[in-house]
Every structure is written in structure tokens, then in C-alpha cells.
Motif scaffolding. Structure first.
Motif, PDB file in Angstrom:
ATOM      1  N   ILE A  42      -1.244  -5.261  -5.745  1.00  0.00           N
ATOM      2  CA  ILE A  42      -0.935  -4.066  -6.547  1.00  0.00           C
ATOM      3  C   ILE A  42      -1.825  -4.009  -7.781  1.00  0.00           C
ATOM      4  N   THR A  43      -1.958  -5.122  -8.481  1.00  0.00           N
ATOM      5  CA  THR A  43      -2.763  -5.084  -9.710  1.00  0.00           C
ATOM      6  C   THR A  43      -4.233  -4.834  -9.377  1.00  0.00           C
ATOM      7  N   VAL A  87       4.187   5.695  -4.875  1.00  0.00           N
ATOM      8  CA  VAL A  87       4.543   4.270  -4.841  1.00  0.00           C
ATOM      9  C   VAL A  87       3.313   3.410  -5.113  1.00  0.00           C
ATOM     10  N   ASP A  88       3.592   2.196  -5.621  1.00  0.00           N
ATOM     11  CA  ASP A  88       2.487   1.268  -5.866  1.00  0.00           C
ATOM     12  C   ASP A  88       1.936   0.728  -4.560  1.00  0.00           C
ATOM     13  N   TYR A 131       7.761  -3.171  -9.929  1.00  0.00           N
ATOM     14  CA  TYR A 131       6.819  -2.512  -9.008  1.00  0.00           C
ATOM     15  C   TYR A 131       7.596  -1.626  -8.048  1.00  0.00           C
ATOM     16  N   ASN A 132       6.949  -0.524  -7.662  1.00  0.00           N
ATOM     17  CA  ASN A 132       7.585   0.431  -6.780  1.00  0.00           C
ATOM     18  C   ASN A 132       6.979   0.298  -5.382  1.00  0.00           C
ATOM     19  N   ALA A 133       7.586  -0.535  -4.560  1.00  0.00           N
ATOM     20  CA  ALA A 133       7.066  -0.731  -3.203  1.00  0.00           C
ATOM     21  C   ALA A 133       8.056  -0.156  -2.201  1.00  0.00           C
ATOM     22  N   GLU A 134       7.518   0.295  -1.075  1.00  0.00           N
ATOM     23  CA  GLU A 134       8.365   0.926  -0.059  1.00  0.00           C
ATOM     24  C   GLU A 134       7.991   0.376   1.314  1.00  0.00           C
ATOM     25  N   ALA A 150      -1.629   2.615  -1.675  1.00  0.00           N
ATOM     26  CA  ALA A 150      -2.211   1.432  -1.033  1.00  0.00           C
ATOM     27  C   ALA A 150      -1.231   0.958   0.052  1.00  0.00           C
ATOM     28  N   ILE A 151      -1.801   0.514   1.153  1.00  0.00           N
ATOM     29  CA  ILE A 151      -0.965   0.044   2.274  1.00  0.00           C
ATOM     30  C   ILE A 151      -1.269  -1.419   2.566  1.00  0.00           C
TER      31      ILE A 151
END
Ligand code: ATP
Ligand code: AMP
Ligand code: MG
Length: 203
Positions: free
Chosen positions: A197-198, A84-85, A31-34, A3-4
Motif C-alpha cells: 500500500i505505501t 480503497v487502498d 488502511y482501507n482494503a477490500e 491497486a490489486i
């Protein structure tokens, strides 16, 4: 597909500052965000080709060259890992070129930018933005203009955000990054992105 969330706002409003801290906070919450900085990817290619010496020269290149760099960057982004999330895409809805405002997201790169689920538009007081630009010696933002032009550019961003929202069917969150209140902006955005994210995890 990751997801972006596209994160935009006029130059110097504080996008990079806010989201670098947001990613750390999201990490601490599990959470794994980048972050992907669109300008970084374009700059890498532009330097390889010897077109510029720094990121603030890219917007003065012929628009044909900018379209090429913009598309190459989008192709790279589309191949990123899906582990990634959430990807936070640090970019612009428009770039001020010598030929006028040119779109940062258009038919030139939309085919590669799949999975956009949120737009975050960061805003601040135009006078504060002007002072931030002057204080930040790491960048060359002197060509961007007066306080009234910042006001006009923030309005232009609001108009442009509607077209992105309609194109992707995604919400637009307008975040105020008030002077000296980065912590508050970070906390507010973390709450929104947790929800993003959820929501994205639901089948
Ligand atoms: P660009 O689009 O040109 O990359 P940006 O939106 O990423 O700009 P930043 O580089 O994050 O902007 O911030 C510009 C300057 O403003 C930096 O010097 C940063 O420290 C400062 N700044 C950011 N947010 C705030 C704030 N809330 N209060 C005061 N200064 C701030
Ligand atoms: P930034 O550090 O976010 O200001 O990005 C640096 C430069 O990268 C900008 O001044 C633009 O020239 C370029 N850039 C960033 N995002 C885009 C985009 N979506 N389309 C075209 N150019 C971009
Ligand atoms: Mg930035």
C-alpha cells in the motif's frame, strides 16, 4: 485505479481464512482494503443463468461457459470503486477442469484486471491441505485428488506465478500457512501488504 493484490493457492490451503483476517487487521491499522472473491462473482452470474447449484460445480461446466463467466466477473471487477487502498483478489492461478488445468488469469481476463501490483501465493504442507479439505464440510473438494496431486498442484502454481509476475512486473510473495498457525500467517501478510500500500501511494 485501485491497486490489486492477487491471492492464490491450491483449494483448501486457507486463502479465504487468512485474508478475511488480514483485511480486519489492515482496517485496524487505518488502511482501507477490500476482498473480492472471484468465485463469488462468477457464482452470482452462474446462478442467475441456472448453470449450477453451488460454487464447486462451476469447474465442471464446459470450458466455453467458464470462459464466459470468468470474463463477466473480470468486467465487474474492473468497474469496482476506486476508493480503497488495496483490493485483495481471492482466486486461483488454475482451475482443475475435466479437460485439465485451465488458467484463472489469462488473456481472457487480463485486459480487465488492471492495477495488479502484487501476487501472493499461499502454500502449506500437502498432508495438512488434504486434511483441511476433508474437515471442511462447507465445500465439495473430493474431486481434487491425493496428497501427491496436491504436491504437483503446488508446484504448478509456482510455475504459473512466474508468468503472472512477468506479465504485470509484480513481485510474488510465497506465504506459508502452517497448521494451526493462522495468526502467524496473518501477521506476516499484513506486513507485506502494508508495504504494498505505501509503495502504491508513491507517485
Ligand atoms: P478454496 O480455494 O477452495 O476456496 P481456501 O484456500 O479459500 O479454499 P479456506 O476455505 O480458507 O481455503 O480453508 C480451508 C479449510 O482449512 C477451512 O476449514 C479452514 O478453517 C482451514 N484452515 C485454514 N488455514 C488453516 C490453518 N493454518 N490451520 C488449520 N486449518 C486451517
Ligand atoms: P473458490 O471459492 O476460490 O474455490 O472459487 C470457487 C470457484 O470459482 C472455483 O472452483 C472456480 O470454479 C471459480 N473460480 C475462482 N477464481 C477463478 C478464476 N480466476 N477463473 C476461473 N474460475 C475461477
Ligand atoms: Mg476460498
Amino acid at each position: 485505479m485501485a491497486a490489486i493484490a492477487i491471492v492464490v493457492g491450491v483449494p483448501g490451503v486457507g486463502k479465504t481464512t487468512v485474508i478475511s483476517r488480514v483485511v480486519d487487521r489492515l482496517g485496524a491499522l487505518g488502511y482501507n482494503a477490500e476482498i473480492i472473491n472471484y468465485g463469488d462473482i462468477m457464482l452470482k452470474k452462474a446462478l442467475e443463468l441456472g448453470l449450477v447449484e453451488n460454487r464447486d460445480e462451476m469447474r465442471k461446466l464446459p470450458v466455453t461457459k467458464q470462459l464466459y463467466l470468468q470474463r463477466v466477473a473480470a468486467e465487474w471487477i474492473s468497474k469496482r470503486s476506486e476508493e480503497v487502498d488495496l483490493i485483495l483478489l481471492d482466486t486461483h492461478l488454475f482451475i482443475r477442469t475435466p479437460r485439465g488445468r485451465w488458467p484463472g488469469i489469462s488473456e481472457n481476463n487480463i485486459p480487465y484486471l488492471k492495477g495488479v501490483v502484487q501476487l501472493v501465493l499461499i502454500e502449506a504442507d500437502p498432508e495438512d491441505i488434504s486434511r483441511r479439505r476433508m474437515r471442511d464440510k462447507s465445500r465439495i473438494r473430493s474431486d481434487y485428488g491425493s496428497v501427491s496431486e496436491i504436491e504437483a498442484d503446488q508446484l504448478y502454481n509456482r510455475y504459473m506465478s512466474t508468468s503472472i509476475s512477468i506479465r504485470y512486473g509484480c513481485p510474488v510473495y510465497i506465504l506459508k500457512n502452517e497448521e494451526g498457525k493462522v495468526d502467524e500467517a496473518v501477521e506476516e501478510l499484513v506486513k507485506v501488504l502494508e508495504r504494498v500500500i505505501t509503495d502504491s501511494r508513491v507517485d
